[in-house]
Design an enzyme around this catalytic site. Structure first.
Site, short mmCIF file in Angstrom:
data_model
loop_
_atom_site.label_atom_id
_atom_site.label_comp_id
_atom_site.label_asym_id
_atom_site.label_seq_id
_atom_site.Cartn_x
_atom_site.Cartn_y
_atom_site.Cartn_z
N GLU A 188 0.83 -1.20 0.00
CA GLU A 188 0.00 0.00 0.00
C GLU A 188 0.87 1.26 0.00
OE1 GLU A 188 -4.19 -0.99 2.10
OE2 GLU A 188 -2.46 -1.39 3.36
N GLU A 236 -4.35 -9.63 2.95
CA GLU A 236 -5.12 -9.47 4.19
C GLU A 236 -6.34 -10.38 4.28
OE1 GLU A 236 -2.98 -5.49 3.77
OE2 GLU A 236 -3.82 -7.02 2.46
#
Length: 708
Positions: free
Chosen positions: A115, A137
């Site tokens: 990210e 995730e």
């Protein structure tokens, strides 16, 4: 002094080298301070030309600190949400810097690490297989909360982004480059930062280079926006496709899909807020806590060698003998050869052994066809396997794994005949799924070098190996088996000796309860559908067909000889049903022409019609939840008994073993982890209610009562 080292060169390019306290860079309180101070300093620069984010660690950035995430409680959700928003705000400020920003990715950039990279205008990675990129995730019951869902959807388009988001797909740099996730790769670490700086210096239009695609006026998302026909159609069918995979048991994929769709529907910053709300909602769910506890903390503990004896020197396996070239033996030979180990594959005839080797050739040919292996590498692996019927070829093996039929006398005979070919300190492993190792070791002249090494079928695909210690098994033998398992890239769990050990004993309760429901009169299709509704890969009747009722009968005959029938509970119902199926109808399972199911040449199957006449009672009625609880709780109770009696050495072994070995539902985090979030008090109460209706097999184990 900041843990983010700030270095500005003569060209006006600042290199920020992340070097946080501890082995990896992670999103924690230290990160928040360091990144905020760094961005403030960058914003205050007057003659800045560009920025490069690099890492002093072996990994680029490891992501969120799961120690913090797993502790979040419902009353802390709003505070957690605000923390996410603050993290995103700083990352958004990086995107808004008036100069180009590059990420020099030297190692794994997963989750929060990727990210950060997505916030940079240019991403260059070291092209090495150790470097993994992605947003995994979802495999922990979460969603990317640092802008990953929104940016990946805007960058790749909805259809292309979803596999990375809802499946947690990780890729190597070459594949990331082809997918458009990064801009370039380099062959050496030394080239990374210079490449990033060269890109910055090569940008004539600084403003354009410093603007993210989604912040560029007129930017069109690949594949189309929310109103384009293709995307609209995908939005309509995606929930159903997702449900078919998760069965509604995993909330994270559905929440990710929702956030991804909103990323196309809303303003960019509004979409980031929706994403934060999504993660805040997921982080407090029992599913997330279960999955984080097992798939991160538990798996790391096991892979870190927690079950390996301390102080025993590592001895990599050089030459392994595999006895029996059937389904299990051929898979063990393949896995060993793929790890570069010399393999002697022995059977009663050379033809049978060569047939076993042909299995490896078939699997390797598929790899070559897909471009995952060269012909030269394929031949090198095949050359490691020697198919033989000669005992003498086993001479010098430092490990021999016996993979013959589940018969105590046969195994004793083979051990006595062949263990002399082992090296002086060689280890004998038995790939048994049920027979006690201590009794098997009675046939050995060196019981201290005898151990159980239980593989799962198909060996080439199943990631787990259950290592079983007999009463006399030495630490050296255990270490050898453990190291071999890691060497062939599988996950080892270590358990103590018992009839059925942990996995077979626990899994047997699932099959038994399914057969009991059949005998009570429940519709057979419903039995298997509700097994899958719990989260098991397949229903109990379908599994019974695969493992075969014939095999079950032979195992019972062996246990009868040993005097241990019904040692772990009443198996009379299963024996009755198996007897009816085999003796009266000649149906022993899939590999015996059919069992509970009828199988067709095209691969399809349906419940054998005769099953309805024999067992189905239309008047029989039972609540669906009751059936699901029976199928799940039988397994959980048995797992707790294994922990209570010392068969399981740790809860981590039980959780990982139940998921990787017998297909326990991932949402539970494993059969033992499930009880923690279900609540021991609730669990005991539910067990007692089931026991009152269905019998003693549902009595809660003492360990559950004590913990309640």
């Amino acid at each position: 002094m900041s843990v983010f080292h700030y270095d500005k060169d003569d060209a006006g390019i600042v290199t920020v080298t992340m070097d946080m306290t501890g082995p990896v860079n992670a999103m924690n309180a230290e990160y928040q301070t360091a990144m905020t101070e760094t961005v403030e300093r960058l914003e205050a620069e007057t003659d800045l030309r560009g920025v490069v984010f690099a890492s002093a660690k072996k990994v680029f950035f490891a992501g969120g600190d799961l120690n913090d995430l797993v502790k979040v409680q419902p009353e802390e959700v709003e505070q957690f949400f605000q923390g996410l928003q603050a993290t995103k705000s700083v990352l958004r400020r990086i995107e808004k810097l008036p100069v180009p920003v590059a990420a020099a990715i030297n190692g794994a950039a997963l989750g929060g690490g990727f990210e950060i990279a997505l916030c940079c205008n240019y991403r260059v990675a070291w092209n090495d297989r150790s470097v993994q990129l992605g947003l995994p995730e979802v495999t922990l019951g979460l969603l990317p909360g640092g802008g990953g869902v929104v940016r990946m959807t805007r960058l790749l388009g909805l259809a292309a982004a979803l596999p990375y988001l809802t499946e947690g797909t990780r890729v190597t740099p070459d594949k990331a480059l082809a997918a458009g996730m990064i801009h370039a790769t380099v062959d050496t670490l030394e080239e990374l930062v210079p490449n990033a700086k060269a890109w910055i210096l090569g940008q004539e239009d600084i403003q354009a280079a410093a603007t993210q695609p989604w912040d560029t006026k007129g930017y069109k998302v690949p594949g189309g926006g929310i109103n384009s026909p293709g995307v609209s159609q995908l939005v309509m069918i995606a929930p159903a496709m997702l449900y078919s995979k998760t069965r509604g048991l995993l909330p994270a994929p559905a929440r990710i899909l929702d956030c991804a769709v909103e990323a196309l529907r809303l303003d960019f910053d509004e979409a980031l807020t929706v994403e934060s709300r999504g993660l805040a909602n997921l982080v407090i769910t029992p599913v997330a806590k279960n999955m984080i506890s097992t798939f991160f903390f538990g798996l790391n503990k096991i892979n870190g060698g927690a079950s390996r004896p301390k102080g025993v020197e590592k001895r990599p396996t050089q030459k392994v003998g595999v006895l029996g070239a059937g389904m299990m033996g051929q898979g063990i030979a393949y896995s060993s050869a793929m790890a570069g180990i010399q393999v002697v594959l022995k059977d009663i005839s050379v033809e049978a052994a060569e047939k076993g080797k042909a299995y490896t050739e078939k699997l390797l040919a598929k790899r070559v066809a897909k471009g995952r292996m060269t012909e030269e590498k394929k031949q090198a692996v095949l050359d490691l396997i020697l198919p033989t019927a000669s005992n003498e070829d086993l001479q010098g093996c430092d490990l021999i794994i016996e993979a013959v039929f589940e018969n105590m006398k046969l195994k004793h005979q083979i051990t006595a005949e062949l263990e002399g070919y082992l090296t002086e300190d060689g280890v004998w492993g038995s790939n048994t799924s049920t027979l006690p190792i201590t009794q098997l070791a009675d046939g050995s002249s060196k019981p201290e070098n005898f151990i159980g090494i239980h593989f799962f079928s198909p060996v080439d695909k199943m990631p787990l190996v259950e290592i079983i210690c007999g009463e006399k098994t030495s630490d050296e033998a255990l270490a050898k088996a453990f190291d071999y398992t890691v060497q062939i890239k599988k996950t080892p769990i270590v358990v103590n000796d018992s009839l059925g050990f942990f996995t077979s004993r626990t899994f047997g309760t699932y099959l038994d309860e399914g057969v009991r429901l059949l005998d009570e009169g429940l519709h057979p299709v419903k039995i298997d559908n509700l097994g899958k509704a719990v989260g098991m890969p397949v229903g109990p009747l379908a599994v019974y067909d695969e493992v075969s009722m014939e095999l079950s009968r032979k195992a019972n005959a062996t246990w009868e000889e040993m005097g241990v029938v019904d040692k772990w509970g009443d198996g009379s119902v299963a024996r009755k049903v198996v007897g009816i199926m085999i003796d009266e109808h000649g149906r022993g399972g899939r590999y015996h022409g059919g069992g509970f199911y009828q199988y067709h040449e095209d691969g399809s199957k349906e419940i054998w019609s005769g099953l309805y006449d024999i067992f189905y009672k239309p008047e029989f009625s039972i609540d669906d939840q009751e059936v699901k609880d029976r199928l799940l709780f039988r397994q959980v109770i048995e797992a707790l008994k294994c922990l209570e009696s010392g068969v399981l050495r740790s809860e981590e072994d039980g959780n990982i073993g139940s998921i990787m070995g017998i297909g326990a539902p991932p949402w539970t985090g494993g059969l033992l982890q499930f009880v923690k979030t279900y609540g021991y008090g609730n669990f005991v109460s539910r067990c007692e209610a089931l026991a009152a209706k269905y019998g003693d097999r549902f009595n809660p184990p003492q360990i559950a009562k004590d913990r309640a």
